[in-house]
Design a protein around this motif. Structure first.
Motif, mmCIF file in Angstrom:
data_model
loop_
_atom_site.group_PDB
_atom_site.id
_atom_site.type_symbol
_atom_site.label_atom_id
_atom_site.label_comp_id
_atom_site.label_asym_id
_atom_site.label_seq_id
_atom_site.Cartn_x
_atom_site.Cartn_y
_atom_site.Cartn_z
ATOM 1 N N UNK A 20 -93.530 38.801 -94.782
ATOM 2 C CA UNK A 20 -93.402 38.393 -96.182
ATOM 3 C C UNK A 20 -92.539 37.140 -96.334
ATOM 4 N N UNK A 21 -91.571 36.932 -95.452
ATOM 5 C CA UNK A 21 -90.718 35.742 -95.550
ATOM 6 C C UNK A 21 -91.518 34.474 -95.260
ATOM 7 N N UNK A 22 -92.377 34.537 -94.254
ATOM 8 C CA UNK A 22 -93.214 33.376 -93.928
ATOM 9 C C UNK A 22 -94.224 33.130 -95.051
ATOM 10 N N UNK A 23 -94.800 34.196 -95.564
ATOM 11 C CA UNK A 23 -95.754 34.098 -96.667
ATOM 12 C C UNK A 23 -95.108 33.475 -97.903
ATOM 13 N N UNK A 24 -93.892 33.897 -98.213
ATOM 14 C CA UNK A 24 -93.176 33.366 -99.373
ATOM 15 C C UNK A 24 -92.856 31.886 -99.173
ATOM 16 N N UNK A 25 -92.371 31.527 -97.981
ATOM 17 C CA UNK A 25 -92.047 30.127 -97.707
ATOM 18 C C UNK A 25 -93.289 29.245 -97.843
ATOM 19 N N UNK A 26 -94.406 29.662 -97.253
ATOM 20 C CA UNK A 26 -95.631 28.852 -97.292
ATOM 21 C C UNK A 26 -96.264 28.828 -98.676
ATOM 22 N N UNK A 27 -96.039 29.860 -99.474
ATOM 23 C CA UNK A 27 -96.563 29.892 -100.831
ATOM 24 C C UNK A 27 -98.074 30.057 -100.895
ATOM 25 N N UNK A 28 -98.590 29.990 -102.098
ATOM 26 C CA UNK A 28 -100.012 30.219 -102.348
ATOM 27 C C UNK A 28 -100.901 29.200 -101.643
ATOM 28 N N UNK A 29 -100.386 28.005 -101.409
ATOM 29 C CA UNK A 29 -101.194 26.957 -100.752
ATOM 30 C C UNK A 29 -101.138 27.050 -99.221
ATOM 31 N N UNK A 30 -100.406 28.004 -98.701
ATOM 32 C CA UNK A 30 -100.368 28.136 -97.244
ATOM 33 C C UNK A 30 -99.683 26.967 -96.576
ATOM 34 N N UNK A 31 -98.599 26.514 -97.143
ATOM 35 C CA UNK A 31 -97.805 25.355 -96.719
ATOM 36 C C UNK A 31 -98.464 24.088 -97.232
ATOM 37 N N UNK A 32 -99.649 23.765 -96.768
ATOM 38 C CA UNK A 32 -100.305 22.528 -97.206
ATOM 39 C C UNK A 32 -101.827 22.710 -97.186
ATOM 40 N N UNK A 33 -102.421 22.785 -98.317
ATOM 41 C CA UNK A 33 -103.876 22.818 -98.410
ATOM 42 C C UNK A 33 -104.552 23.951 -97.659
ATOM 43 N N UNK A 34 -103.900 25.094 -97.573
ATOM 44 C CA UNK A 34 -104.507 26.248 -96.916
ATOM 45 C C UNK A 34 -104.468 26.226 -95.404
ATOM 46 N N UNK A 35 -103.586 25.417 -94.836
ATOM 47 C CA UNK A 35 -103.569 25.290 -93.369
ATOM 48 C C UNK A 35 -102.931 26.495 -92.673
ATOM 49 N N UNK A 36 -101.880 27.052 -93.266
ATOM 50 C CA UNK A 36 -101.162 28.173 -92.656
ATOM 51 C C UNK A 36 -100.792 27.875 -91.204
ATOM 52 N N UNK A 37 -100.492 26.625 -90.924
ATOM 53 C CA UNK A 37 -100.048 26.170 -89.599
ATOM 54 C C UNK A 37 -101.072 26.487 -88.501
ATOM 55 N N UNK A 38 -102.333 26.414 -88.850
ATOM 56 C CA UNK A 38 -103.393 26.701 -87.885
ATOM 57 C C UNK A 38 -104.191 25.445 -87.517
ATOM 58 N N UNK A 39 -103.818 24.287 -88.040
ATOM 59 C CA UNK A 39 -104.557 23.047 -87.805
ATOM 60 C C UNK A 39 -104.759 22.761 -86.321
ATOM 61 N N UNK A 40 -103.700 22.887 -85.523
ATOM 62 C CA UNK A 40 -103.804 22.562 -84.103
ATOM 63 C C UNK A 40 -104.193 23.779 -83.268
ATOM 64 N N UNK A 41 -104.035 24.977 -83.814
ATOM 65 C CA UNK A 41 -104.328 26.193 -83.038
ATOM 66 C C UNK A 41 -105.808 26.527 -82.968
ATOM 67 N N UNK A 42 -106.548 26.242 -84.038
ATOM 68 C CA UNK A 42 -107.934 26.686 -84.117
ATOM 69 C C UNK A 42 -108.907 25.530 -83.940
#
Length: 191
Positions: A20-42
């Motif tokens: 929940x802490x990571x979810x709250x920090x990233x907010x509804x937009x998932x940090x930036x435009x729905x990325x959820x820090x997966x840009x380089x992972x996937x």
């Protein structure tokens, strides 16, 4: 925020923090435009198809599996910053990148690929502290080398969306050095 507030932040591996802490920090937009820090992972197609909820679910799955994800910065009980760090092999991006292709046979390299700082905490020096904490944690997990790929802003007040891999000054303040032979390319900083 004050320098003392930034200095008093504590750092926790993401898998030891409540989801929940990571979810709250990233907010509804998932940090930036729905990325959820997966840009380089996937793979790019999967990342684009899953912007938003799909990428959130992918990150949460990695968190539940206790995969190396990164480090959260806390001020009191509130998560105020994030730095992604994991073994380089965990990132699909490096398998397809011509610019940042790993050297053959090089083992034990972990990569810092993303920083996200809560708005009130930006431009206060927290990025450098997060990079240092992420590198320290990676080394405690067996990393031999930790590297990052910062961008040099073209203007003094560059939008945070363009600085998500960090800036050279953040890496330098954390004891990283620019690697020679990278002129004209995205720089690589190592510690």
């Amino acid at each position: 925020m004050t320098e003392a507030a930034v200095a008093s932040c504590r750092f926790v591996p993401a898998t030891e923090a409540p989801w929940a802490d990571l979810e709250t920090l990233f907010g509804a937009r998932g940090a930036c435009g729905g990325c959820w820090c997966m840009t380089w992972r996937r793979p790019r197609a999967a990342f684009e198809a899953d912007k938003g909820e799909g990428n959130r679910a992918a990150l949460q799955s990695l968190w539940a599996e206790q995969a190396p994800l990164g480090v959260l910065a806390y001020q009191g009980d509130q998560a105020v910053g994030w730095c992604a760090v994991a073994p380089r092999e965990a990132y699909d991006y490096f398998r397809r990148s011509r610019v940042l292709k790993p050297a053959p046979g090089e083992a034990g390299v972990w990569s810092i690929t993303c920083l996200f700082i809560a708005k009130p905490w930006r431009r206060q020096g927290l990025s450098g502290r997060l990079v240092a904490a992420a590198a320290d944690w990676a080394c405690s997990q067996g990393a031999r080398v930790v590297e990052g790929y910062p961008v040099q802003p073209h203007q003094a007040q560059a939008a945070p969306v363009f600085l998500w891999t960090g800036t050279p000054s953040a890496f330098e303040s954390a004891g990283f050095t620019a690697q020679p032979g990278r002129e004209g390319m995205r720089p690589v900083y190592r510690r």
